[in-house]
Design a protein around this motif. Structure first.
Motif, PDB file in Angstrom:
ATOM      1  N   ARG A  40       0.859  -1.184   0.000  1.00  9.39           N
ATOM      2  CA  ARG A  40       0.000   0.000   0.000  1.00  9.39           C
ATOM      3  C   ARG A  40       0.893   1.232   0.000  1.00  9.39           C
ATOM      4  NH1 ARG A  40      -3.660  -3.057  -1.166  1.00  9.39           N
ATOM      5  NH2 ARG A  40      -4.900  -4.181   0.354  1.00  9.39           N
ATOM      6  N   VAL A  41       0.689   2.116  -0.970  1.00  8.02           N
ATOM      7  CA  VAL A  41       1.513   3.305  -1.123  1.00  8.02           C
ATOM      8  C   VAL A  41       0.702   4.529  -0.707  1.00  8.02           C
ATOM      9  CG1 VAL A  41       2.874   4.655  -2.748  1.00  8.02           C
ATOM     10  CG2 VAL A  41       2.720   2.198  -3.038  1.00  8.02           C
ATOM     11  N   SER A  42       1.353   5.442   0.018  1.00 11.09           N
ATOM     12  CA  SER A  42       0.678   6.653   0.479  1.00 11.09           C
ATOM     13  C   SER A  42       0.366   7.565  -0.720  1.00 11.09           C
ATOM     14  CB  SER A  42       1.560   7.394   1.485  1.00 11.09           C
ATOM     15  OG  SER A  42       2.722   7.866   0.861  1.00 11.09           O
ATOM     16  N   LYS A  72      16.762  -0.691   4.893  1.00 11.73           N
ATOM     17  CA  LYS A  72      17.521   0.317   4.132  1.00 11.73           C
ATOM     18  C   LYS A  72      18.228  -0.321   2.942  1.00 11.73           C
ATOM     19  CE  LYS A  72      18.195   3.700   7.732  1.00 11.73           C
ATOM     20  NZ  LYS A  72      19.146   4.581   8.407  1.00 11.73           N
ATOM     21  N   ASP A  73      18.806  -1.504   3.150  1.00 10.81           N
ATOM     22  CA  ASP A  73      19.472  -2.193   2.048  1.00 10.81           C
ATOM     23  C   ASP A  73      18.476  -2.602   0.969  1.00 10.81           C
ATOM     24  OD1 ASP A  73      21.919  -1.949   3.338  1.00 10.81           O
ATOM     25  OD2 ASP A  73      21.681  -3.860   4.379  1.00 10.81           O
ATOM     26  N   LEU A  74      17.313  -3.098   1.397  1.00 10.69           N
ATOM     27  CA  LEU A  74      16.283  -3.494   0.432  1.00 10.69           C
ATOM     28  C   LEU A  74      15.773  -2.279  -0.340  1.00 10.69           C
ATOM     29  CD1 LEU A  74      14.284  -6.108   2.510  1.00 10.69           C
ATOM     30  CD2 LEU A  74      15.628  -6.551   0.459  1.00 10.69           C
ATOM     31  N   ARG A  75      15.634  -1.139   0.342  1.00 13.27           N
ATOM     32  CA  ARG A  75      15.183   0.077  -0.342  1.00 13.27           C
ATOM     33  C   ARG A  75      16.220   0.524  -1.372  1.00 13.27           C
ATOM     34  NH1 ARG A  75      14.995   6.134   1.553  1.00 13.27           N
ATOM     35  NH2 ARG A  75      13.609   6.946  -0.032  1.00 13.27           N
ATOM     36  N   PHE A  76      17.501   0.413  -1.023  1.00 11.40           N
ATOM     37  CA  PHE A  76      18.551   0.792  -1.964  1.00 11.40           C
ATOM     38  C   PHE A  76      18.518  -0.109  -3.201  1.00 11.40           C
ATOM     39  CE2 PHE A  76      22.852   0.207  -3.640  1.00 11.40           C
ATOM     40  CZ  PHE A  76      23.155   1.506  -4.001  1.00 11.40           C
ATOM     41  N   GLU A  77      18.421  -1.418  -2.985  1.00  9.75           N
ATOM     42  CA  GLU A  77      18.367  -2.349  -4.116  1.00  9.75           C
ATOM     43  C   GLU A  77      17.105  -2.139  -4.941  1.00  9.75           C
ATOM     44  OE1 GLU A  77      19.168  -6.428  -3.117  1.00  9.75           O
ATOM     45  OE2 GLU A  77      20.642  -5.822  -1.615  1.00  9.75           O
ATOM     46  N   ILE A  88      11.019   9.123  -6.819  1.00  5.91           N
ATOM     47  CA  ILE A  88      11.368   8.927  -5.411  1.00  5.91           C
ATOM     48  C   ILE A  88      11.031   7.488  -5.034  1.00  5.91           C
ATOM     49  CG2 ILE A  88      10.834   9.596  -3.042  1.00  5.91           C
ATOM     50  CD1 ILE A  88      10.036  12.341  -4.155  1.00  5.91           C
ATOM     51  N   VAL A  89      11.991   6.794  -4.447  1.00  5.62           N
ATOM     52  CA  VAL A  89      11.738   5.444  -3.942  1.00  5.62           C
ATOM     53  C   VAL A  89      11.146   5.603  -2.542  1.00  5.62           C
ATOM     54  CG1 VAL A  89      12.751   3.232  -3.339  1.00  5.62           C
ATOM     55  CG2 VAL A  89      13.654   4.517  -5.267  1.00  5.62           C
ATOM     56  N   PRO A  90       9.958   5.054  -2.299  1.00  6.60           N
ATOM     57  CA  PRO A  90       9.305   5.280  -1.006  1.00  6.60           C
ATOM     58  C   PRO A  90      10.034   4.602   0.157  1.00  6.60           C
ATOM     59  CG  PRO A  90       7.974   3.864  -2.422  1.00  6.60           C
ATOM     60  CD  PRO A  90       9.146   4.285  -3.217  1.00  6.60           C
TER      61      PRO A  90
END
Length: 111
Positions: A40-42, A72-77, A88-90
């Motif tokens: 679910r994305v804001s 944080k690592d998963l968001r970077f990948e 923008i990566v949420p």
């Protein structure tokens, strides 16, 4: 009600994040199978709630702790994968999806 853009981005994140988690393998999560069931994305597209299903369910808390540690690592990948689709990566927050456990409990009560 989510907009069409929110739904599309949610599906994109679900697919890519699921592949990233699968690539890490069962050993990373103590032999538990982790599946991304929903995202679910804001409305401002800056925050994503990621719902994961864990099998066996008794390892769910341990898996959630490991996912939170690796967020944080998963968001970077994830950013490396979707950099051409998203500006923008949420931020990512993980939640345990226990709907299958709930369905199983209801079935057992009805028997």
């Amino acid at each position: 009600m989510d907009s069409t853009r929110q739904l599309k981005i949610g599906r994109l994140i679900q697919k890519d994040l699921g592949e990233l988690i699968q690539r890490q393998g069962l050993a990373a999560y103590d032999g538990a199978m982790v599946t991304v069931t929903a995202v679910r994305v804001s409305p401002d597209l800056g925050f994503a709630k990621v719902y994961v299903s864990v099998f066996p369910s008794n390892k769910a808390k341990d898996v959630k702790v490991k996912l939170d540690e690796n967020a944080k690592d998963l968001r970077f990948e994830l950013g490396q994968r979707v950099r051409h689709q998203l500006r923008i990566v949420p931020e990512i927050a993980f939640y345990i999806d226990d709907s299958l456990d709930y369905v199983e409990r209801i079935d057992n009560l009805l028997k």
